[in-house]
Design a protein around this motif. Structure first.
Motif, PDB file in Angstrom:
ATOM      1  N   TYR A 145       0.856  -1.187   0.000  1.00  0.00           N
ATOM      2  CA  TYR A 145       0.000   0.000   0.000  1.00  0.00           C
ATOM      3  C   TYR A 145       0.891   1.236   0.000  1.00  0.00           C
ATOM      4  O   TYR A 145       1.994   1.223   0.561  1.00  0.00           O
ATOM      5  N   TRP A 146       0.410   2.307  -0.594  1.00  0.00           N
ATOM      6  CA  TRP A 146       1.103   3.590  -0.537  1.00  0.00           C
ATOM      7  C   TRP A 146       0.109   4.691  -0.874  1.00  0.00           C
ATOM      8  O   TRP A 146      -1.051   4.423  -1.195  1.00  0.00           O
ATOM      9  N   VAL A 147       0.560   5.951  -0.796  1.00  0.00           N
ATOM     10  CA  VAL A 147      -0.335   7.083  -1.051  1.00  0.00           C
ATOM     11  C   VAL A 147       0.280   8.013  -2.095  1.00  0.00           C
ATOM     12  O   VAL A 147       1.492   8.031  -2.302  1.00  0.00           O
ATOM     13  N   ASP A 148      -0.589   8.787  -2.732  1.00  0.00           N
ATOM     14  CA  ASP A 148      -0.181   9.949  -3.515  1.00  0.00           C
ATOM     15  C   ASP A 148      -0.718  11.152  -2.748  1.00  0.00           C
ATOM     16  O   ASP A 148      -1.933  11.374  -2.698  1.00  0.00           O
ATOM     17  N   ILE A 149       0.179  11.907  -2.117  1.00  0.00           N
ATOM     18  CA  ILE A 149      -0.249  12.916  -1.140  1.00  0.00           C
ATOM     19  C   ILE A 149      -1.200  13.956  -1.726  1.00  0.00           C
ATOM     20  O   ILE A 149      -2.334  14.096  -1.256  1.00  0.00           O
ATOM     21  N   PRO A 150      -0.807  14.738  -2.742  1.00  0.00           N
ATOM     22  CA  PRO A 150      -1.714  15.794  -3.206  1.00  0.00           C
ATOM     23  C   PRO A 150      -2.986  15.267  -3.842  1.00  0.00           C
ATOM     24  O   PRO A 150      -4.029  15.935  -3.806  1.00  0.00           O
ATOM     25  N   ALA A 151      -2.925  14.077  -4.431  1.00  0.00           N
ATOM     26  CA  ALA A 151      -4.122  13.485  -5.036  1.00  0.00           C
ATOM     27  C   ALA A 151      -5.081  12.923  -3.996  1.00  0.00           C
ATOM     28  O   ALA A 151      -6.246  12.664  -4.310  1.00  0.00           O
ATOM     29  N   GLY A 152      -4.587  12.703  -2.774  1.00  0.00           N
ATOM     30  CA  GLY A 152      -5.434  12.128  -1.738  1.00  0.00           C
ATOM     31  C   GLY A 152      -5.857  10.704  -2.046  1.00  0.00           C
ATOM     32  O   GLY A 152      -6.964  10.292  -1.706  1.00  0.00           O
ATOM     33  N   ARG A 153      -4.966   9.928  -2.646  1.00  0.00           N
ATOM     34  CA  ARG A 153      -5.324   8.571  -3.038  1.00  0.00           C
ATOM     35  C   ARG A 153      -4.492   7.538  -2.294  1.00  0.00           C
ATOM     36  O   ARG A 153      -3.297   7.722  -2.049  1.00  0.00           O
ATOM     37  N   LEU A 154      -5.153   6.448  -1.935  1.00  0.00           N
ATOM     38  CA  LEU A 154      -4.521   5.276  -1.350  1.00  0.00           C
ATOM     39  C   LEU A 154      -4.450   4.200  -2.424  1.00  0.00           C
ATOM     40  O   LEU A 154      -5.447   3.935  -3.107  1.00  0.00           O
ATOM     41  N   TYR A 155      -3.292   3.565  -2.563  1.00  0.00           N
ATOM     42  CA  TYR A 155      -3.077   2.536  -3.586  1.00  0.00           C
ATOM     43  C   TYR A 155      -2.752   1.191  -2.938  1.00  0.00           C
ATOM     44  O   TYR A 155      -2.186   1.133  -1.838  1.00  0.00           O
ATOM     45  N   ARG A 156      -3.082   0.130  -3.678  1.00  0.00           N
ATOM     46  CA  ARG A 156      -2.733  -1.233  -3.277  1.00  0.00           C
ATOM     47  C   ARG A 156      -2.241  -1.996  -4.494  1.00  0.00           C
ATOM     48  O   ARG A 156      -2.896  -2.013  -5.538  1.00  0.00           O
ATOM     49  N   TRP A 157      -1.085  -2.663  -4.340  1.00  0.00           N
ATOM     50  CA  TRP A 157      -0.539  -3.536  -5.390  1.00  0.00           C
ATOM     51  C   TRP A 157      -0.418  -4.944  -4.821  1.00  0.00           C
ATOM     52  O   TRP A 157       0.187  -5.155  -3.769  1.00  0.00           O
ATOM     53  N   SER A 158      -1.012  -5.907  -5.514  1.00  0.00           N
ATOM     54  CA  SER A 158      -0.972  -7.295  -5.083  1.00  0.00           C
ATOM     55  C   SER A 158       0.233  -8.003  -5.691  1.00  0.00           C
ATOM     56  O   SER A 158       0.409  -8.002  -6.919  1.00  0.00           O
ATOM     57  N   ALA A 159       1.049  -8.616  -4.849  1.00  0.00           N
ATOM     58  CA  ALA A 159       2.208  -9.356  -5.350  1.00  0.00           C
ATOM     59  C   ALA A 159       1.782 -10.585  -6.131  1.00  0.00           C
ATOM     60  O   ALA A 159       2.452 -11.000  -7.079  1.00  0.00           O
ATOM     61  N   ALA A 160       0.645 -11.186  -5.762  1.00  0.00           N
ATOM     62  CA  ALA A 160       0.193 -12.413  -6.421  1.00  0.00           C
ATOM     63  C   ALA A 160      -0.322 -12.153  -7.823  1.00  0.00           C
ATOM     64  O   ALA A 160      -0.058 -12.919  -8.750  1.00  0.00           O
ATOM     65  N   THR A 161      -1.052 -11.062  -8.001  1.00  0.00           N
ATOM     66  CA  THR A 161      -1.694 -10.804  -9.292  1.00  0.00           C
ATOM     67  C   THR A 161      -1.042  -9.686 -10.100  1.00  0.00           C
ATOM     68  O   THR A 161      -1.274  -9.576 -11.302  1.00  0.00           O
ATOM     69  N   GLY A 162      -0.277  -8.833  -9.425  1.00  0.00           N
ATOM     70  CA  GLY A 162       0.293  -7.666 -10.086  1.00  0.00           C
ATOM     71  C   GLY A 162      -0.731  -6.578 -10.360  1.00  0.00           C
ATOM     72  O   GLY A 162      -0.423  -5.580 -11.022  1.00  0.00           O
ATOM     73  N   GLN A 163      -1.947  -6.739  -9.827  1.00  0.00           N
ATOM     74  CA  GLN A 163      -3.009  -5.766 -10.057  1.00  0.00           C
ATOM     75  C   GLN A 163      -2.937  -4.633  -9.029  1.00  0.00           C
ATOM     76  O   GLN A 163      -2.533  -4.836  -7.892  1.00  0.00           O
ATOM     77  N   THR A 164      -3.379  -3.456  -9.471  1.00  0.00           N
ATOM     78  CA  THR A 164      -3.378  -2.270  -8.618  1.00  0.00           C
ATOM     79  C   THR A 164      -4.803  -1.759  -8.435  1.00  0.00           C
ATOM     80  O   THR A 164      -5.590  -1.728  -9.393  1.00  0.00           O
ATOM     81  N   GLN A 165      -5.144  -1.376  -7.214  1.00  0.00           N
ATOM     82  CA  GLN A 165      -6.411  -0.718  -6.891  1.00  0.00           C
ATOM     83  C   GLN A 165      -6.096   0.623  -6.243  1.00  0.00           C
ATOM     84  O   GLN A 165      -4.994   0.833  -5.723  1.00  0.00           O
ATOM     85  N   SER A 166      -7.076   1.517  -6.236  1.00  0.00           N
ATOM     86  CA  SER A 166      -6.892   2.772  -5.516  1.00  0.00           C
ATOM     87  C   SER A 166      -8.227   3.275  -4.989  1.00  0.00           C
ATOM     88  O   SER A 166      -9.293   2.902  -5.498  1.00  0.00           O
ATOM     89  N   TRP A 167      -8.131   4.117  -3.955  1.00  0.00           N
ATOM     90  CA  TRP A 167      -9.303   4.688  -3.298  1.00  0.00           C
ATOM     91  C   TRP A 167      -9.068   6.178  -3.075  1.00  0.00           C
ATOM     92  O   TRP A 167      -7.927   6.606  -2.818  1.00  0.00           O
ATOM     93  N   GLN A 168     -10.130   6.959  -3.119  1.00  0.00           N
ATOM     94  CA  GLN A 168     -10.021   8.419  -3.043  1.00  0.00           C
ATOM     95  C   GLN A 168     -10.441   8.933  -1.671  1.00  0.00           C
ATOM     96  O   GLN A 168     -11.531   8.639  -1.184  1.00  0.00           O
ATOM     97  N   ALA A 169      -9.566   9.744  -1.072  1.00  0.00           N
ATOM     98  CA  ALA A 169      -9.894  10.444   0.173  1.00  0.00           C
ATOM     99  C   ALA A 169     -10.412  11.841  -0.155  1.00  0.00           C
ATOM    100  O   ALA A 169     -10.308  12.310  -1.292  1.00  0.00           O
ATOM    101  N   GLU A 170     -10.924  12.527   0.876  1.00  0.00           N
ATOM    102  CA  GLU A 170     -11.516  13.843   0.663  1.00  0.00           C
ATOM    103  C   GLU A 170     -10.533  14.979   0.919  1.00  0.00           C
ATOM    104  O   GLU A 170     -10.884  16.146   0.727  1.00  0.00           O
ATOM    105  N   GLU A 171      -9.328  14.672   1.351  1.00  0.00           N
ATOM    106  CA  GLU A 171      -8.290  15.688   1.500  1.00  0.00           C
ATOM    107  C   GLU A 171      -6.934  15.024   1.308  1.00  0.00           C
ATOM    108  O   GLU A 171      -6.854  13.809   1.122  1.00  0.00           O
ATOM    109  N   MET A 172      -5.869  15.819   1.312  1.00  0.00           N
ATOM    110  CA  MET A 172      -4.537  15.259   1.102  1.00  0.00           C
ATOM    111  C   MET A 172      -4.252  14.164   2.121  1.00  0.00           C
ATOM    112  O   MET A 172      -4.557  14.288   3.298  1.00  0.00           O
ATOM    113  N   LEU A 173      -3.632  13.093   1.639  1.00  0.00           N
ATOM    114  CA  LEU A 173      -3.364  11.896   2.441  1.00  0.00           C
ATOM    115  C   LEU A 173      -1.858  11.658   2.454  1.00  0.00           C
ATOM    116  O   LEU A 173      -1.257  11.396   1.420  1.00  0.00           O
ATOM    117  N   ALA A 174      -1.248  11.751   3.649  1.00  0.00           N
ATOM    118  CA  ALA A 174       0.216  11.802   3.708  1.00  0.00           C
ATOM    119  C   ALA A 174       0.875  10.519   4.193  1.00  0.00           C
ATOM    120  O   ALA A 174       1.880  10.095   3.625  1.00  0.00           O
TER     121      ALA A 174
END
Length: 291
Positions: free
Chosen positions: A27-56
């Motif tokens: 998991y990691w974040v993009d601070i100014p975008a306010g997004r949380l990301y997830r990368w699965s080692a098993a599948t190589g797939q990425t998901q993301s979720w949106q917050a309502e303010e900057m996420l650090a």
């Protein structure tokens, strides 16, 4: 040790990678975008979720989801199926000035959450930043910081590391750390980063107690021994690596997030991506928050 691009994320400020051992996912974040990301080692797939303010910065929450330092305070975030983040604010922060946010953060070995704050206008060079501890209550512990970064703890938890990545500072300090009270003391210069390539950004600690820190602007991740000696430097194909974290099945992969600056970046098309390196050593599982 060639860096492998695992996600061409194109993050404006990719930060706070955390390996979730139970899920075998990063998991990691993009601070100014306010997004949380997830990368699965098993599948190589990425998901993301949106917050309502900057996420650090984030840490695993025992009730599921994530404890997070954001713009206005400390939150419990829970990813939703619709791509949003359900957010419960646990503590509001009283910043020293307007237009500030949290920056780098993580839990100590006892599960207390630590996060530093900074002005959004980093170029101003104003020491309005502070370091906070959250253990159910939010308390300011240190101040007079410009861009607090590089927060990490030794394997036994008795040493705390902290950097200031502003060009006028470029220092990493070590503190003796009282694990019972969660109090740092006896601050001392650990690394003068003006003597090494890159500004000190996000960090991690390995099983040997060595301190890994991203050399922002230099395209390097440095490993320093507990006595402050530079042991090795690993290259990534971007100028601005932001933070590193150990993960993988054996915690022997070093994941590195990065920054995608504005302007002409034709010489670094992978900027903002997430990379994996074989570091030659294992890391330590990241502590979850303990309320």
């Amino acid at each position: 040790m060639t860096a492998e691009l695992i996600v061409d994320a194109r993050n404006a400020t990719g930060e706070c990678p955390v390996w979730n051992t139970a899920e075998q996912a990063l998991y990691w974040v993009d601070i100014p975008a306010g997004r949380l990301y997830r990368w699965s080692a098993a599948t190589g797939q990425t998901q993301s979720w949106q917050a309502e303010e900057m996420l650090a910065c984030i840490a695993l929450h025992p009730a599921g989801g994530w404890l997070a330092g954001m713009q206005s305070g400390i939150f419990h975030l829970q990813p939703q199926d619709d791509g949003s983040l359900k957010a419960e604010r646990l503590a509001q922060v009283e910043h020293a000035r307007p237009h500030m946010r949290f920056n780098d953060g993580r839990c100590d070995r006892q599960g207390r959450f630590w996060a530093g704050s900074m002005l959004l206008d980093m170029a101003a060079g104003t020491a309005a930043g502070a370091l906070y501890r959250y253990d159910g209550q939010l308390q300011q512990v240190l101040d007079d910081l410009i861009v607090p970064n590089g927060l990490a703890f030794s394997p036994d938890g008795r040493t705390m590391y902290l950097s200031d990545s502003h060009p006028s500072a470029q220092a990493v300090w070590a503190f003796d750390y009282d694990t019972d009270s969660g109090t740092p003391h006896d601050r001392r210069l650990f690394i003068d980063m003006k003597q090494h390539p890159g500004r000190p950004d996000g960090a991690a600690v390995d099983v040997d107690g060595c301190y890994w820190i991203c050399g922002n602007d230099a395209g390097l991740v440095h490993r320093f021994t507990p006595d402050g000696r530079l042991d090795r430097s690993l290259a990534v194909p971007v100028k601005k690596p932001a933070m590193c974290a150990f993960g993988g099945a054996n915690l022997d992969t070093l994941f590195v997030t990065s920054i995608r600056p504005g302007g002409d970046i034709s010489d670094q098309p992978l900027a903002g991506g997430v990379f994996a390196l074989r570091a030659g050593v294992s890391g330590i599982e990241e502590p979850a928050f303990i309320p």
